[in-house]
Design an enzyme around this catalytic site. Structure first.
Site, PDB file in Angstrom:
ATOM      1  N   ASP A  30      75.615  53.396  60.064  1.00 15.70           N
ATOM      2  CA  ASP A  30      77.007  53.633  60.449  1.00 15.70           C
ATOM      3  C   ASP A  30      76.975  54.467  61.742  1.00 15.70           C
ATOM      4  O   ASP A  30      75.937  55.064  62.056  1.00 15.70           O
ATOM      5  CB  ASP A  30      77.696  54.385  59.313  1.00 15.70           C
ATOM      6  CG  ASP A  30      79.093  54.828  59.667  1.00 15.70           C
ATOM      7  OD1 ASP A  30      79.808  54.063  60.339  1.00 15.70           O
ATOM      8  OD2 ASP A  30      79.468  55.965  59.283  1.00 15.70           O
ATOM      9  N   ASP A  32      80.111  56.648  63.484  1.00 11.30           N
ATOM     10  CA  ASP A  32      80.838  57.928  63.393  1.00 11.30           C
ATOM     11  C   ASP A  32      80.384  58.689  62.146  1.00 11.30           C
ATOM     12  O   ASP A  32      80.416  58.154  61.044  1.00 11.30           O
ATOM     13  CB  ASP A  32      82.352  57.686  63.301  1.00 11.30           C
ATOM     14  CG  ASP A  32      82.906  56.992  64.546  1.00 11.30           C
ATOM     15  OD1 ASP A  32      82.439  57.305  65.657  1.00 11.30           O
ATOM     16  OD2 ASP A  32      83.795  56.136  64.400  1.00 11.30           O
TER      17      ASP A  32
END
Lengths: 304, 304
Positions: A30, A32
């Site tokens: 991922d 953020d």
């Protein structure tokens, strides 16, 4: 696995460390909360990614953030010393384009999203309608007359829209109610946006909820943790064995549930939206990681 | 009472009709869906209200619609042949003013509502802040910087806001999270707005849900079916015996639940948002009426 049994990767024995490192060929991160946050850089990320590459691990990225353009992502990765190519990263706008092409979608799309997201759809050849963005006169009757435009919309697409408003939601509702064949497709469905430590804010998933409740529809979800994205991801990234992928994320719902649905190994990092307490209190096995770490950097210590 | 035992008032025997008519001195009517709808007049309403007055019944009105000004309401009632005085009608903006005065509230209010609603608060001497109404630049960081203004807001008030948007919700969330003493007060919490037959649309209650979920707060609700309004209503209307009031409404949640909480007799009319099927399928005793009728006009036949 119950949450009390989750091991911090730095608490693993030398043998367990080797076993973990040998268990995956590909790391999907991922972005953020794992590589950076809205406000702060996360220490050691560039070095961690380079160490993984040096040890022959393939790197890929899946984010729910379609607000950045590819050029922005590429620039952000360059600051980490990583050269990003378009096929390395998936975000909801790209996944939606792929899905729409796979079903040979034709027709007008009503799009509740940011401009970078819309541009991805436009650049892929789709025709969009959008708005209203400006406030309307405060009359329910007049607002209905404005948004009930009976345009030949065949799909409502909803993602992060920082300027989502009541007239847009009403417009989406009316297209969906007027045409049972009009598709409802969602990107990011996060209920919480994590800005910085202890600072979580209203996420876009709430607005999808409003549409689903008012229309009785269930969206096709092409952001994490959508089942439809989980079905697509192996194909997009050319993954042959999902059991040889380590997924690294910072959110229990978006990342751990998604990785569970994909059949990936799953590691939670505490550098983003979920705290250790959140993790330990979690009872839903889909939301519980296999391992956890303070941050991505910890992973490199397994190679020392 | 189970929903299958609910009697249509015109199916009552002459003796039962007399008993019903003698059981109340005061009729409190909801407005939208009982007296008129967004698009259509409801037949026989003016005559019905006059018949009730002629037979010595006191008339009062409670609506969740603060979008109309008092002058608009007065004009609308004049078309029904009824002279409305300010003390005859309650809507959420008026109830909120009454509540704020009762708790000697002082300070700035962040208000998500329509202009007529805001004017009621301003005219009562309260100071409001509002907006942003215009779309903001599509940057989460910049939007937070704009809405996180640390203004000394001591209450967030939310009602119907036809132009509610994400930045306003974020702003409300931040005031509530930054100050545990900042009040959260709601007017209309309807999840469904009924426009015309089989035409229901997203109601304002969804946006209160978003705020409650993101802040972990529960609002003080001064629209129907709010418990706080149920506590206030006897005092506002000078009702001595709640058991001598017949409440007439068209919604199971807003009207029947509210009347249950007030201890009123409750009659559902099918001229608005709830259908006979909705009523018959209802199992929650708070939402089940004591009687039902096609429309308010039916009530006058009990006096023949």
């Amino acid at each position: 696995m119950s949450s009390s049994q989750i091991r911090h990767i730095l608490d693993l024995s030398p043998k367990e460390r080797t076993r973990l490192v040998d268990s995956f060929d590909c790391v999907i991160c991922d972005c953020d909360g794992v590589l950076w946050t809205v406000f702060d850089p996360i220490p050691g990320v560039g070095e961690a990614l380079k160490t993984l590459q040096t040890h022959g691990k393939t790197l890929r990225y899946i984010t729910n953030n379609s607000v950045r353009t590819f050029d922005h992502y590429a620039a952000q990765f360059r600051t980490l010393g990583i050269t990003l190519t378009p096929s390395d990263i998936i975000h909801p706008a790209l996944a939606i384009v792929r899905h729409l092409k796979s079903i040979h979608f034709e027709g007008l799309i009503f799009c509740l999203a940011t401009q970078p997201f819309k541009n991805v759809l436009i650049n892929a050849g789709f025709e969009l309608t959008e708005g209203p963005d400006q406030p309307l006169e405060e009359s329910f009757k007049k607002i209905i007359a404005t948004v009930h435009d009976r345009a030949p919309v065949r799909a409502v697409v909803i993602d992060v829209d920082f300027n989502i408003n009541y007239p847009k939601l009403l417009r989406a509702e009316l297209y969906l109610k007027n045409d049972p064949k009009c598709l409802l497709i969602a990107g990011a469905t996060d209920k919480v946006l994590h800005a910085r430590k202890d600072f979580n804010l209203i996420g876009p998933g709430h607005f999808l909820d409003v549409l689903e409740q008012s229309t009785g529809r269930k969206a096709t979800v092409l952001g994490k943790p959508g089942k439809e994205l989980a079905n697509l991801v192996g194909d997009i990234f050319g993954i042959e064995d999902r059991g040889r992928v380590l997924f690294v994320g910072d959110m229990l719902e978006q990342d751990m549930v998604f990785a569970s649905r994909c059949g990936f190994h799953k590691m939670l990092v505490l550098s983003g939206g979920a705290s250790k307490d959140d993790m330990l209190q979690e009872r839903d096995v889909e939301r519980v990681p296999d391992y956890y770490a303070d941050r991505l950097e910890d992973l490199t210590k397994l190679f020392e």
